[in-house]
Enzyme design. Structure first.
Site, short mmCIF file in Angstrom:
data_model
loop_
_atom_site.label_atom_id
_atom_site.label_comp_id
_atom_site.label_asym_id
_atom_site.label_seq_id
_atom_site.Cartn_x
_atom_site.Cartn_y
_atom_site.Cartn_z
N HIS A 39 97.18 -75.57 -4.46
CA HIS A 39 97.07 -73.40 -4.93
C HIS A 39 96.00 -72.98 -4.41
O HIS A 39 95.51 -72.09 -4.78
CB HIS A 39 97.80 -72.90 -6.06
CG HIS A 39 99.01 -73.70 -5.92
ND1 HIS A 39 100.14 -72.57 -5.91
CD2 HIS A 39 99.60 -74.73 -7.28
CE1 HIS A 39 101.26 -73.10 -5.81
NE2 HIS A 39 101.05 -75.02 -6.59
N THR A 40 95.15 -73.96 -3.36
CA THR A 40 94.16 -73.80 -2.73
C THR A 40 94.21 -73.31 -1.42
O THR A 40 93.40 -71.61 -0.85
CB THR A 40 92.76 -74.29 -2.34
OG1 THR A 40 92.78 -75.60 -3.14
CG2 THR A 40 92.04 -73.61 -4.16
N ASP A 41 95.29 -73.91 -0.99
CA ASP A 41 95.46 -73.86 0.20
C ASP A 41 95.23 -72.25 0.90
O ASP A 41 94.86 -71.85 2.14
CB ASP A 41 96.65 -74.97 1.34
CG ASP A 41 97.31 -74.63 0.99
OD1 ASP A 41 98.21 -73.42 -0.19
OD2 ASP A 41 98.54 -75.38 1.34
N GLY A 128 112.00 -85.14 -3.26
CA GLY A 128 112.15 -84.66 -3.79
C GLY A 128 111.12 -84.95 -4.78
O GLY A 128 110.93 -84.93 -6.01
N LEU A 131 106.13 -85.33 -2.16
CA LEU A 131 105.26 -85.94 -1.38
C LEU A 131 105.21 -86.22 0.59
O LEU A 131 105.37 -86.49 1.25
CB LEU A 131 105.99 -87.24 -1.25
CG LEU A 131 105.31 -88.33 -2.97
CD1 LEU A 131 105.77 -89.79 -2.29
CD2 LEU A 131 103.37 -87.69 -3.33
N SER A 133 107.51 -85.05 2.38
CA SER A 133 108.78 -85.74 3.50
C SER A 133 108.75 -84.35 4.67
O SER A 133 109.33 -84.72 5.91
CB SER A 133 109.87 -85.82 3.23
OG SER A 133 110.74 -84.77 2.21
N SER A 134 108.86 -83.05 4.40
CA SER A 134 108.98 -81.97 4.85
C SER A 134 108.10 -81.31 5.32
O SER A 134 108.64 -81.59 7.22
CB SER A 134 109.34 -80.62 4.27
OG SER A 134 109.72 -79.17 5.27
N GLU A 167 108.44 -73.97 8.96
CA GLU A 167 108.75 -73.88 7.67
C GLU A 167 108.76 -72.12 7.04
O GLU A 167 109.25 -71.44 6.13
CB GLU A 167 107.85 -74.16 6.62
CG GLU A 167 107.29 -76.11 6.62
CD GLU A 167 108.48 -77.37 6.05
OE1 GLU A 167 109.20 -76.28 4.96
OE2 GLU A 167 108.54 -77.74 5.72
N ASP A 179 99.94 -79.47 3.78
CA ASP A 179 100.84 -80.50 4.14
C ASP A 179 100.85 -80.78 4.99
O ASP A 179 100.62 -81.85 5.63
CB ASP A 179 101.84 -80.48 3.48
CG ASP A 179 102.31 -79.83 1.86
OD1 ASP A 179 101.55 -80.31 1.10
OD2 ASP A 179 103.36 -79.26 1.27
#
Ligand code: GLA
Length: 396
Positions: A39-41, A128, A131, A133-134, A167, A179
């Site tokens: 939660h830093t990005d 789910g 990792l 996948s999206s 996204e 990600d």
């Protein structure tokens, strides 16, 4: 990719079956696991993810009619078809084609070409588990489509931004860039120290005497998008309180000194981000020096901060992390990884601890009364790449 890969072979075979010809481009992009920097990005801060060796493969061939025809072979869904010119509609939330539509719409926004294409997509990232996948799908699609349209070497940072744009505008998740950057820019045997302000990625050698284990908690991630967006909003309001562009620019002294007027919850959110940035830099330095004790200390403190200050962990994940940390001992550590609210735990340790860890996990699942959940042994792997289709012919 330099080896025959079952996922690549399966995707090419499905392309032949669907379109009756050979693909002219095949692209791969990996999933990722984040070692620290959570939660830093989206606060312009630091993260330390690495790419995995599982991911998404896209096989593509050209079409002359400026349409996309796409098969997602793992889903068993009907093929998608749409025109690339004009407005590309967003389908209802959760529809797989939104990932594709978003990338096709996003490429020209970032100066990359797109052309009509037949394509087949397949992947081997556990669904789910958090990792990415999206992100892997978005980056693989961007790389394959841009290459098919004539871009010889699409810039990988730009591909990460296209996938993030998709996204935000088509998939409905206001994610940061970690990600996608990890998937696009990962390096074999290295974690990537990301600076999400400059988008600089610094490869940090992963200690050869260490190993990564990803353990699924078995807790389905719930309320992810709404809680995620709420945390983002809280970070933005903390940044506004301290009059900084992003929490990255806040140092620990000002965090405390200028606290007056900030409510307790928002203060704790900010404290997580400020302390996590410092921990991530410390962890990268420890990793570069092969110091598993300091790396482990940072990982444990990261988990505590995500649990207590950022409040994105859940009790079963906390229990799993505690079990792993006890079995690991001082040289290494475990923490929740990804957005939170379930999903996976990541552990780093010396391989000689593996037996003790397996025993501790077996006892843990028995105590929980749940069947043992999946574990994945990971080594940091390379980022997105085009597959050399002439490999067989080139080999002696
Ligand atoms: C999700 C998002 C990332 C990042 C993490 C938390 O994985 O997609 O951008 O914010 O959560 O670190």
């Amino acid at each position: 990719m330099t080896r025959p890969d079952p996922l690549v072979e399966r995707t090419i075979a499905a392309f032949r079956h669907a379109f009756g010809e050979e693909p002219s481009v095949v692209a791969f992009a990996p999933g990722r696991v984040n070692l620290i920097g959570e939660h830093t990005d989206y606060n312009d801060g630091f993260a330390l993810p690495c790419a995995l060796d599982c991911g998404t493969v896209v096989a593509l061939g050209p079409r002359a009619d400026r349409r996309i025809v796409a098969h997602a072979i793992d889903l068993g869904a009907a093929p998608g078809e749409f025109a690339i010119d004009g407005t590309i509609a967003v389908l209802p939330t959760g529809h797989w084609q939104n990932h594709l539509r978003g990338v096709v719409a996003g490429l020209p926004c970032f100066g990359l070409p797109v052309t009509g294409a037949n394509l087949v997509v397949s992947g081997d990232i556990p669904q789910g588990a958090g990792l990415s996948s999206s992100a892997s799908l978005g980056v693989a699609l961007g790389l394959g489509l841009a290459r098919l349209a004539g871009e010889a070497r699409p810039d990988h940072r730009t591909l990460a931004r296209v996938a993030q744009w998709s996204e935000h505008h088509y998939v409905g998740c206001a994610c940061g860039l970690m990600d996608q950057l990890a998937s696009a820019c990962g390096e074999q045997d290295h974690a990537l120290l990301l600076d999400c302000s400059t988008l600089e990625t610094r490869p940090i050698p992963f200690p050869p005497q260490a190993t990564i284990l990803i353990v699924d908690s078995g807790v389905q991630r719930g309320l992810v998008d709404s809680a995620y967006n709420e945390r983002r909003a809280q970070c933005a309001s903390a940044a506004a309180h301290y009059r900084v562009t992003a929490l990255r620019d806040l140092d620990p002294a000002r965090l405390v000194a200028d606290r007056a007027g900030l409510d307790e919850t928002t203060y704790r959110r900010a404290r997580h981000v400020v302390s996590e940035n410092a921990r991530t830099l410390a962890a990268a330095a420890a990793m570069a020096g092969g110091n598993l004790v300091e790396l482990g200390t940072a990982m444990r403190a990261s988990h505590a901060s995500l649990r207590d200050d950022f409040e994105v962990s859940v009790a079963p994940v906390d229990a799993l992390v505690e079990c792993l940390n006890q079995a690991i001992g001082p040289a290494g550590g475990a923490r929740m990884t990804g957005g939170g609210f379930g999903g996976c735990v990541v552990a780093v340790f010396a391989p000689d601890r593996r037996g003790a860890i397996d025993d501790a996990l077996a006892a843990f699942w028995q105590r929980q009364g749940t069947p043992p959940q999946r574990t994945i042994s990971a080594r940091p792997s390379g980022g997105a790449q085009l597959i050399n289709l002439n490999l067989e012919q080139e080999q002696p």
